[in-house]
Design a protein around this motif. Structure first.
Motif, PDB file in Angstrom:
ATOM      1  N   MET A   1     -34.711 -68.604 114.446  1.00 45.74           N
ATOM      2  CA  MET A   1     -34.580 -70.027 114.258  1.00 45.74           C
ATOM      3  C   MET A   1     -33.458 -70.300 113.251  1.00 45.74           C
ATOM      4  O   MET A   1     -33.417 -69.695 112.184  1.00 45.74           O
ATOM      5  N   PRO A   2     -32.565 -71.225 113.586  1.00 45.71           N
ATOM      6  CA  PRO A   2     -31.462 -71.517 112.653  1.00 45.71           C
ATOM      7  C   PRO A   2     -31.954 -72.102 111.335  1.00 45.71           C
ATOM      8  O   PRO A   2     -33.020 -72.709 111.271  1.00 45.71           O
ATOM      9  N   ASP A   3     -31.156 -71.929 110.296  1.00 45.07           N
ATOM     10  CA  ASP A   3     -31.504 -72.437 108.975  1.00 45.07           C
ATOM     11  C   ASP A   3     -30.957 -73.832 108.720  1.00 45.07           C
ATOM     12  O   ASP A   3     -31.320 -74.473 107.739  1.00 45.07           O
ATOM     13  N   SER A   4     -30.056 -74.315 109.588  1.00 42.28           N
ATOM     14  CA  SER A   4     -29.496 -75.651 109.403  1.00 42.28           C
ATOM     15  C   SER A   4     -29.121 -76.269 110.743  1.00 42.28           C
ATOM     16  O   SER A   4     -28.852 -75.558 111.705  1.00 42.28           O
ATOM     17  N   TYR A   5     -29.131 -77.596 110.761  1.00 39.81           N
ATOM     18  CA  TYR A   5     -28.779 -78.356 111.963  1.00 39.81           C
ATOM     19  C   TYR A   5     -27.943 -79.554 111.559  1.00 39.81           C
ATOM     20  O   TYR A   5     -28.159 -80.143 110.492  1.00 39.81           O
ATOM     21  N   ILE A   6     -27.039 -79.941 112.435  1.00 41.71           N
ATOM     22  CA  ILE A   6     -26.291 -81.186 112.279  1.00 41.71           C
ATOM     23  C   ILE A   6     -27.096 -82.273 112.978  1.00 41.71           C
ATOM     24  O   ILE A   6     -27.540 -82.097 114.108  1.00 41.71           O
ATOM     25  N   ILE A   7     -27.277 -83.398 112.299  1.00 45.31           N
ATOM     26  CA  ILE A   7     -28.022 -84.521 112.866  1.00 45.31           C
ATOM     27  C   ILE A   7     -27.010 -85.594 113.263  1.00 45.31           C
ATOM     28  O   ILE A   7     -26.226 -86.049 112.428  1.00 45.31           O
ATOM     29  N   GLU A   8     -27.023 -85.971 114.546  1.00 43.35           N
ATOM     30  CA  GLU A   8     -26.127 -87.002 115.050  1.00 43.35           C
ATOM     31  C   GLU A   8     -26.925 -88.154 115.624  1.00 43.35           C
ATOM     32  O   GLU A   8     -27.977 -87.945 116.232  1.00 43.35           O
ATOM     33  N   VAL A   9     -26.397 -89.376 115.448  1.00 45.94           N
ATOM     34  CA  VAL A   9     -26.996 -90.579 116.011  1.00 45.94           C
ATOM     35  C   VAL A   9     -25.873 -91.379 116.656  1.00 45.94           C
ATOM     36  O   VAL A   9     -24.891 -91.710 115.978  1.00 45.94           O
ATOM     37  N   ASN A  10     -26.007 -91.658 117.924  1.00 43.85           N
ATOM     38  CA  ASN A  10     -24.976 -92.424 118.655  1.00 43.85           C
ATOM     39  C   ASN A  10     -23.588 -91.814 118.469  1.00 43.85           C
ATOM     40  O   ASN A  10     -22.623 -92.515 118.173  1.00 43.85           O
ATOM     41  N   GLU A  12     -22.390 -90.202 116.080  1.00 40.82           N
ATOM     42  CA  GLU A  12     -21.937 -90.224 114.693  1.00 40.82           C
ATOM     43  C   GLU A  12     -22.761 -89.216 113.894  1.00 40.82           C
ATOM     44  O   GLU A  12     -23.980 -89.162 114.032  1.00 40.82           O
ATOM     45  N   THR A  13     -22.094 -88.429 113.064  1.00 33.41           N
ATOM     46  CA  THR A  13     -22.812 -87.473 112.244  1.00 33.41           C
ATOM     47  C   THR A  13     -23.553 -88.204 111.131  1.00 33.41           C
ATOM     48  O   THR A  13     -22.938 -88.895 110.323  1.00 33.41           O
ATOM     49  N   ALA A  14     -24.879 -88.052 111.135  1.00 28.55           N
ATOM     50  CA  ALA A  14     -25.721 -88.672 110.110  1.00 28.55           C
ATOM     51  C   ALA A  14     -25.814 -87.773 108.886  1.00 28.55           C
ATOM     52  O   ALA A  14     -25.887 -88.240 107.753  1.00 28.55           O
ATOM     53  N   GLY A  15     -25.845 -86.471 109.128  1.00 29.49           N
ATOM     54  CA  GLY A  15     -25.959 -85.512 108.041  1.00 29.49           C
ATOM     55  C   GLY A  15     -26.367 -84.156 108.574  1.00 29.49           C
ATOM     56  O   GLY A  15     -26.270 -83.894 109.774  1.00 29.49           O
ATOM     57  N   ILE A  16     -26.842 -83.324 107.683  1.00 32.56           N
ATOM     58  CA  ILE A  16     -27.364 -82.018 108.066  1.00 32.56           C
ATOM     59  C   ILE A  16     -28.742 -81.851 107.450  1.00 32.56           C
ATOM     60  O   ILE A  16     -29.080 -82.517 106.470  1.00 32.56           O
ATOM     61  N   VAL A  17     -29.519 -80.981 108.055  1.00 32.15           N
ATOM     62  CA  VAL A  17     -30.779 -80.566 107.455  1.00 32.15           C
ATOM     63  C   VAL A  17     -30.712 -79.062 107.265  1.00 32.15           C
ATOM     64  O   VAL A  17     -30.182 -78.339 108.100  1.00 32.15           O
ATOM     65  N   VAL A  18     -31.217 -78.628 106.128  1.00 34.41           N
ATOM     66  CA  VAL A  18     -31.198 -77.212 105.770  1.00 34.41           C
ATOM     67  C   VAL A  18     -32.625 -76.773 105.483  1.00 34.41           C
ATOM     68  O   VAL A  18     -33.338 -77.411 104.704  1.00 34.41           O
ATOM     69  N   ARG A  19     -33.027 -75.685 106.133  1.00 38.32           N
ATOM     70  CA  ARG A  19     -34.389 -75.193 105.954  1.00 38.32           C
ATOM     71  C   ARG A  19     -34.559 -74.575 104.571  1.00 38.32           C
ATOM     72  O   ARG A  19     -33.722 -73.811 104.093  1.00 38.32           O
ATOM     73  N   GLY A  20     -35.648 -74.955 103.936  1.00 41.41           N
ATOM     74  CA  GLY A  20     -35.996 -74.417 102.628  1.00 41.41           C
ATOM     75  C   GLY A  20     -37.502 -74.367 102.520  1.00 41.41           C
ATOM     76  O   GLY A  20     -38.212 -74.550 103.514  1.00 41.41           O
ATOM     77  N   GLN A  21     -37.991 -74.138 101.334  1.00 31.69           N
ATOM     78  CA  GLN A  21     -39.437 -74.130 101.135  1.00 31.69           C
ATOM     79  C   GLN A  21     -39.983 -75.523 101.393  1.00 31.69           C
ATOM     80  O   GLN A  21     -39.478 -76.502 100.859  1.00 31.69           O
ATOM     81  N   ALA A  44     -36.004 -80.397 112.507  1.00 30.83           N
ATOM     82  CA  ALA A  44     -34.771 -81.165 112.709  1.00 30.83           C
ATOM     83  C   ALA A  44     -35.008 -82.388 113.580  1.00 30.83           C
ATOM     84  O   ALA A  44     -34.402 -83.437 113.359  1.00 30.83           O
ATOM     85  N   ARG A  45     -35.874 -82.286 114.552  1.00 26.28           N
ATOM     86  CA  ARG A  45     -36.156 -83.415 115.451  1.00 26.28           C
ATOM     87  C   ARG A  45     -36.751 -84.589 114.669  1.00 26.28           C
ATOM     88  O   ARG A  45     -36.408 -85.741 114.911  1.00 26.28           O
ATOM     89  N   GLU A  46     -37.621 -84.302 113.722  1.00 24.88           N
ATOM     90  CA  GLU A  46     -38.212 -85.360 112.890  1.00 24.88           C
ATOM     91  C   GLU A  46     -37.124 -86.051 112.056  1.00 24.88           C
ATOM     92  O   GLU A  46     -37.131 -87.271 111.912  1.00 24.88           O
TER      93      GLU A  46
END
Length: 63
Positions: A1-10, A12-21, A44-46
Motif C-alpha cells: 500500500m502506498p504511503d502517500s496519495y495526491i488528492i484532486e478535485v475537478n 485541481e490538486t487539493a493536496g496530498i495525504v501521507v500515511r502516518g500513525q 485517501a478516499r475519505e
C-alpha cells in the motif's frame, strides 16, 4: 500500500495525504483547502470526499 496519495478535485490538486500513525494526514496545496490542513483521515478516499465537500460548499461536513 502506498504511503502517500495526491488528492484532486475537478482536475485541481487539493493536496496530498501521507500515511502516518493514526491515519493519513492532509497537506493542502492551495489556500482553498487550508481547512483540511493537518486533519487525519482513515484513507485517501475519505480525504478526497472531504475535499469535494469543501469545494461544493458543504463546509460543515468537510471539517
Amino acid at each position: 500500500m502506498p504511503d502517500s496519495y495526491i488528492i484532486e478535485v475537478n482536475s485541481e490538486t487539493a493536496g496530498i495525504v501521507v500515511r502516518g500513525q493514526g491515519g493519513y494526514c492532509f497537506f493542502a496545496s492551495s489556500h482553498q483547502f487550508n481547512r483540511l490542513e493537518g486533519q487525519l483521515f482513515r484513507n485517501a478516499r475519505e480525504a478526497e470526499r472531504a475535499a469535494r465537500k469543501l469545494v461544493n460548499g458543504d463546509v460543515k461536513e468537510a471539517a
